[in-house]
Design a protein around this motif. Structure first.
Motif, PDB file in Angstrom:
ATOM      1  N   LEU A 236       0.757  -1.330   0.112  1.00  0.00           N
ATOM      2  CA  LEU A 236      -0.293  -0.108   0.011  1.00  0.00           C
ATOM      3  C   LEU A 236       0.786   1.281   0.087  1.00  0.00           C
ATOM      4  N   THR A 237       0.343   2.409  -0.665  1.00  0.00           N
ATOM      5  CA  THR A 237       1.149   3.530  -0.818  1.00  0.00           C
ATOM      6  C   THR A 237       0.318   4.612  -0.511  1.00  0.00           C
ATOM      7  N   GLY A 238       0.709   5.937  -0.294  1.00  0.00           N
ATOM      8  CA  GLY A 238      -0.264   7.092  -0.302  1.00  0.00           C
ATOM      9  C   GLY A 238      -1.088   7.232   1.014  1.00  0.00           C
ATOM     10  N   GLN A 239      -2.441   7.451   0.462  1.00  0.00           N
ATOM     11  CA  GLN A 239      -3.364   7.732   1.381  1.00  0.00           C
ATOM     12  C   GLN A 239      -3.861   6.201   1.874  1.00  0.00           C
ATOM     13  N   ASN A 240      -3.525   5.312   0.957  1.00  0.00           N
ATOM     14  CA  ASN A 240      -4.186   3.861   1.424  1.00  0.00           C
ATOM     15  C   ASN A 240      -3.123   3.379   2.596  1.00  0.00           C
ATOM     16  N   LEU A 241      -1.934   3.602   2.408  1.00  0.00           N
ATOM     17  CA  LEU A 241      -0.945   3.200   3.733  1.00  0.00           C
ATOM     18  C   LEU A 241      -1.383   3.883   4.964  1.00  0.00           C
ATOM     19  N   ILE A 242      -1.572   5.307   4.764  1.00  0.00           N
ATOM     20  CA  ILE A 242      -1.854   6.098   5.944  1.00  0.00           C
ATOM     21  C   ILE A 242      -3.373   5.519   6.783  1.00  0.00           C
ATOM     22  N   ASP A 243      -4.341   5.099   5.845  1.00  0.00           N
ATOM     23  CA  ASP A 243      -5.667   4.601   6.229  1.00  0.00           C
ATOM     24  C   ASP A 243      -5.536   3.421   7.132  1.00  0.00           C
ATOM     25  N   ALA A 244      -4.361   2.644   6.510  1.00  0.00           N
ATOM     26  CA  ALA A 244      -4.037   1.362   7.230  1.00  0.00           C
ATOM     27  C   ALA A 244      -3.666   1.705   8.374  1.00  0.00           C
ATOM     28  N   TYR A 245      -2.679   2.663   8.788  1.00  0.00           N
ATOM     29  CA  TYR A 245      -1.749   3.094  10.056  1.00  0.00           C
ATOM     30  C   TYR A 245      -3.250   3.138  10.862  1.00  0.00           C
ATOM     31  N   HIS A 246      -3.932   4.105  10.562  1.00  0.00           N
ATOM     32  CA  HIS A 246      -5.113   4.504  11.309  1.00  0.00           C
ATOM     33  C   HIS A 246      -6.225   3.288  11.550  1.00  0.00           C
ATOM     34  N   ALA A 247      -6.061   1.932  10.859  1.00  0.00           N
ATOM     35  CA  ALA A 247      -6.762   0.911  11.481  1.00  0.00           C
ATOM     36  C   ALA A 247      -6.101   0.286  12.475  1.00  0.00           C
ATOM     37  N   MET A 248      -4.916   0.519  12.949  1.00  0.00           N
ATOM     38  CA  MET A 248      -4.253  -0.149  13.802  1.00  0.00           C
ATOM     39  C   MET A 248      -4.436   0.536  15.335  1.00  0.00           C
ATOM     40  N   ASP A 249      -4.125  -0.295  16.324  1.00  0.00           N
ATOM     41  CA  ASP A 249      -4.176  -0.109  17.549  1.00  0.00           C
ATOM     42  C   ASP A 249      -2.944  -0.124  18.268  1.00  0.00           C
ATOM     43  N   ALA A 250      -2.051  -0.801  17.607  1.00  0.00           N
ATOM     44  CA  ALA A 250      -0.544  -0.789  18.087  1.00  0.00           C
ATOM     45  C   ALA A 250       0.319  -1.421  16.815  1.00  0.00           C
ATOM     46  N   PHE A 251       1.344  -0.819  16.858  1.00  0.00           N
ATOM     47  CA  PHE A 251       2.097  -1.120  15.603  1.00  0.00           C
ATOM     48  C   PHE A 251       3.444  -1.830  16.105  1.00  0.00           C
ATOM     49  N   VAL A 252       3.949  -3.065  15.325  1.00  0.00           N
ATOM     50  CA  VAL A 252       4.902  -3.857  15.949  1.00  0.00           C
ATOM     51  C   VAL A 252       6.052  -3.998  14.900  1.00  0.00           C
ATOM     52  N   PHE A 253       7.303  -4.339  15.464  1.00  0.00           N
ATOM     53  CA  PHE A 253       8.382  -4.118  14.743  1.00  0.00           C
ATOM     54  C   PHE A 253       9.660  -4.777  15.300  1.00  0.00           C
ATOM     55  N   ALA A 254      10.110  -5.996  14.532  1.00  0.00           N
ATOM     56  CA  ALA A 254      10.998  -6.792  15.071  1.00  0.00           C
ATOM     57  C   ALA A 254      12.413  -6.772  14.387  1.00  0.00           C
ATOM     58  N   SER A 255      12.617  -5.676  13.447  1.00  0.00           N
ATOM     59  CA  SER A 255      13.891  -5.641  12.771  1.00  0.00           C
ATOM     60  C   SER A 255      14.702  -5.186  13.741  1.00  0.00           C
ATOM     61  N   THR A 256      16.378  -5.669  13.820  1.00  0.00           N
ATOM     62  CA  THR A 256      17.292  -5.421  14.393  1.00  0.00           C
ATOM     63  C   THR A 256      18.165  -4.765  13.323  1.00  0.00           C
ATOM     64  N   THR A 257      18.060  -4.610  12.206  1.00  0.00           N
ATOM     65  CA  THR A 257      18.971  -4.343  11.316  1.00  0.00           C
ATOM     66  C   THR A 257      18.870  -2.852  10.523  1.00  0.00           C
ATOM     67  N   GLU A 258      18.039  -1.950  11.090  1.00  0.00           N
ATOM     68  CA  GLU A 258      17.708  -0.743  10.573  1.00  0.00           C
ATOM     69  C   GLU A 258      18.681   0.305  11.298  1.00  0.00           C
ATOM     70  N   THR A 259      18.871   1.230  10.274  1.00  0.00           N
ATOM     71  CA  THR A 259      19.590   2.278  10.558  1.00  0.00           C
ATOM     72  C   THR A 259      18.717   3.660  11.316  1.00  0.00           C
ATOM     73  N   GLN A 260      17.548   3.495  11.071  1.00  0.00           N
ATOM     74  CA  GLN A 260      16.501   4.435  11.602  1.00  0.00           C
ATOM     75  C   GLN A 260      15.173   3.716  11.761  1.00  0.00           C
ATOM     76  N   GLY A 261      14.373   4.519  12.545  1.00  0.00           N
ATOM     77  CA  GLY A 261      12.892   3.957  12.701  1.00  0.00           C
ATOM     78  C   GLY A 261      11.896   4.595  11.759  1.00  0.00           C
ATOM     79  N   MET A 262      11.918   4.760  10.915  1.00  0.00           N
ATOM     80  CA  MET A 262      11.215   5.369   9.715  1.00  0.00           C
ATOM     81  C   MET A 262       9.541   4.925  10.115  1.00  0.00           C
ATOM     82  N   VAL A 263       9.323   3.644   9.864  1.00  0.00           N
ATOM     83  CA  VAL A 263       8.208   3.336   9.774  1.00  0.00           C
ATOM     84  C   VAL A 263       7.496   3.516  11.214  1.00  0.00           C
ATOM     85  N   LEU A 264       8.405   3.300  12.384  1.00  0.00           N
ATOM     86  CA  LEU A 264       7.923   3.770  13.649  1.00  0.00           C
ATOM     87  C   LEU A 264       7.357   5.058  13.614  1.00  0.00           C
ATOM     88  N   ALA A 265       8.151   6.136  13.160  1.00  0.00           N
ATOM     89  CA  ALA A 265       7.665   7.504  13.349  1.00  0.00           C
ATOM     90  C   ALA A 265       6.322   7.662  12.534  1.00  0.00           C
TER      91      ALA A 265
END
Length: 423
Positions: free
Chosen positions: A265-294
């Motif tokens: 998903l991209t654009g507004q569809n991706l943003i709508d998906a974030y708003h459908a969530m009550d908690a976001f999960v992330f298990a990667s330990t290889t990232e240089t920054q937490g962009m999707v977390l922000a």
């Protein structure tokens, strides 16, 4: 000023580096800079692109999103004849990155290198060459020392780069996000499309389904949580080679009816998906920054993530989410359960804190930092930029040597096996 952005991944590919190059290119153009992006040609690329030079390339090396440019003598020289760059900004230490070094030397202009990726965590995409991890570290370190300035997207990465021997000046500039865009989304839209009950506590993930994202751990931790919360659902947004494996995990756990894959998903569809969530999960330990977390936090979604580089700068434990140490699945699941059981006023506290944290990663602030860096480097433009490429070229030569040895070994085995028994 004239800026040359050089990258191995760019639109229409969706990913962290492509997104970073795209957003900063648009923002810097808005400040009046003239920018040309040099990137590989991808399938689906428009033929009407303005200020983008596409280099012929081999796509998807070993199923990855990386591309290898094809050496065509003089290809860029003719296209840059009337564009004399003031700054060369490289986003990779190989392929297009190699060309960036030569262009910056030819025009005697500063070279900036943004280290978006810890390449040693991506060796599963490379040929099975002995000591590849060490070579990739040496390669990126040597390349960083060819640059006049290195941009690290997080403080955690800056520390690692210094420990590895990067002597070039390092500036910490994350890829910012347009936080205002993520503030508004249609929570019900994606839930209706995915058949998720309106009041069901929904855990979400966005990104690629690849080994470096630690997706198997994440799926198993989510399964533990779903078993303990019979009304909860999992919304997975993205794509990748592990999608079948993830589906199998949830199928064998008897949870497939509460797990929902949306695809990319991209654009507004991706943003709508974030708003459908009550908690976001992330298990990667290889990232240089937490962009999707922000991004998730900008949509007022608290986060549960493994403690790692890039995560530490975003997640404030017990305030806007939880950080889990040592890859403990049960603790990960328990943290999700803790958020799901909070009274509504405390959930709102987490949401508010998440949204406030996201503002620390506002795109306009970091665009001005990059603009300031460019201007400071231009002040020393009359300096002769002499680069000692020996350590970097030595790392490349070692990889080539190992490649040739491996190729010779493979041919020798093949000849031994099939000697006297040709196909």
């Amino acid at each position: 000023m004239n800026i040359l952005m050089m990258t191995n991944t760019y639109l229409p590919h969706v990913g962290g580096v492509a997104n970073s190059v795209d957003v900063y290119t648009r923002q810097l153009r808005g400040l009046g800079h003239h920018i040309i992006v040099v990137a590989p040609h991808f399938e689906g690329t428009s033929h009407d692109e303005e200020n983008i030079i596409r280099i012929p390339a081999m796509r998807q090396i070993k199923g990855s999103d990386f591309s290898m440019i094809l050496p065509i003598p003089g290809f860029l020289d003719t296209r840059l004849k009337d564009f004399r760059p003031d700054i060369v900004h490289s986003h990779h230490p190989f392929f297009v990155g190699s060309v960036a070094v030569r262009i910056s030397s030819k025009y005697n202009v500063p070279l900036i290198f943004t280290q978006h990726t810890m390449y040693e965590y991506y060796t599963h995409y490379a040929p099975n060459i002995p000591r590849m991890e060490a070579f990739l570290i040496n390669l990126s370190t040597g390349y960083a020392n060819l640059a006049n300035t290195v941009i690290a997207p997080s403080e955690s990465l800056a520390v690692v780069l210094k420990e590895r021997g990067v002597k070039a000046p390092i500036e910490i500039i994350p890829t910012g996000i347009d936080t205002q865009r993520f503030h508004y989304g249609d929570r019900r839209k994606v839930r209706l499309q995915m058949n998720i009950p309106e009041n069901a506590f929904t855990v979400g993930y966005t990104g690629r389904f690849e080994p470096e994202k630690n997706m198997i751990f994440l799926a198993k931790a989510i399964a533990l949580f779903l078993h303990n919360n019979k009304d909860a659902h999992f919304l997975a947004v993205g794509y990748g080679n592990l999608e079948d494996s993830l589906n199998e995990i949830f199928y064998l756990e008897g949870l497939r009816d509460r797990v929902h894959f949306t695809g990319k998903l991209t654009g507004q569809n991706l943003i709508d998906a974030y708003h459908a969530m009550d908690a976001f999960v992330f298990a990667s330990t290889t990232e240089t920054q937490g962009m999707v977390l922000a991004e998730a936090m900008a949509a007022s979604v608290p986060v549960v993530a493994l403690e790692a580089m890039g995560v530490r700068e975003v997640v404030k434990n017990g305030i806007n989410g939880f950080m889990i140490k040592n890859q403990k699945m049960q603790e990960f699941a328990d943290a999700l359960m803790k958020i799901s059981l909070l009274p509504e006023n405390m959930k709102n506290d987490f949401r508010y804190a998440a949204k406030n944290t996201a503002e620390e990663f506002n795109l306009s602030k970091f665009t001005l930092k990059i603009d300031d860096l460019y201007k400071r480097l231009l002040e020393i433009k009359n300096t002769t930029f002499i680069r000692d490429e020996s350590s970097w070229l030595n790392a490349i030569d070692q990889i080539k040597a190992e490649w040739n040895l491996l190729a010779n070994f493979t041919v020798s085995i093949r000849d031994a096996l099939y000697k006297g028994n040709p196909k």
